[in-house]
Write a protein that holds these residues in place. Structure first.
Motif, PDB file in Angstrom:
ATOM      1  N   ARG A  41      13.384  74.379  74.725  1.00 14.60           N
ATOM      2  CA  ARG A  41      14.993  75.245  74.891  1.00 14.60           C
ATOM      3  C   ARG A  41      14.734  75.680  76.310  1.00 14.60           C
ATOM      4  NH1 ARG A  41      16.120  77.517  70.488  1.00 14.60           N
ATOM      5  NH2 ARG A  41      17.648  75.090  70.171  1.00 14.60           N
ATOM      6  N   ASP A  55      17.722  71.217  74.434  1.00 19.52           N
ATOM      7  CA  ASP A  55      16.435  71.219  73.844  1.00 19.52           C
ATOM      8  C   ASP A  55      16.030  70.603  74.057  1.00 19.52           C
ATOM      9  OD1 ASP A  55      17.325  73.446  72.431  1.00 19.52           O
ATOM     10  OD2 ASP A  55      17.819  72.638  70.511  1.00 19.52           O
ATOM     11  N   ALA A  70      10.755  76.532  71.351  1.00 19.97           N
ATOM     12  CA  ALA A  70      11.917  76.488  70.587  1.00 19.97           C
ATOM     13  C   ALA A  70      11.760  77.382  69.232  1.00 19.97           C
ATOM     14  CB  ALA A  70      12.383  75.054  71.027  1.00 19.97           C
TER      15      ALA A  70
END
Length: 72
Positions: A41, A55, A70
């Motif tokens: 991310r 993302d 992430a």
């Protein structure tokens, strides 16, 4: 991981931001979403200098700044 399609991207949460060339021969040359799992991310800066929170999969993570892992 497929090579990205031009500078096309999306900001959908939980999906890699890069658009890639569709591997389906019937749709050859058309963009589709990168289907790889999200592991990063971060921020993506466009050539026009706009910045988006996105993302990314492992292969497209190098295109991000201020990236973090992430959460799954």
């Amino acid at each position: 991981m497929a090579t990205h399609y031009a500078e096309a991207f999306t900001v959908l949460p939980g999906r890699c931001f890069r658009m890639v060339t569709d591997p389906d021969p019937a749709r050859r040359g058309q963009p589709t979403h990168c289907g790889e799992p999200v592991v990063w991310r971060g921020r993506f800066r466009t050539p026009g200098e706009k910045t988006y929170g996105v993302d990314a999969c492992e292969g497209h993570g190098d295109d991000l700044t201020h990236r973090t892992a992430a959460r799954r």
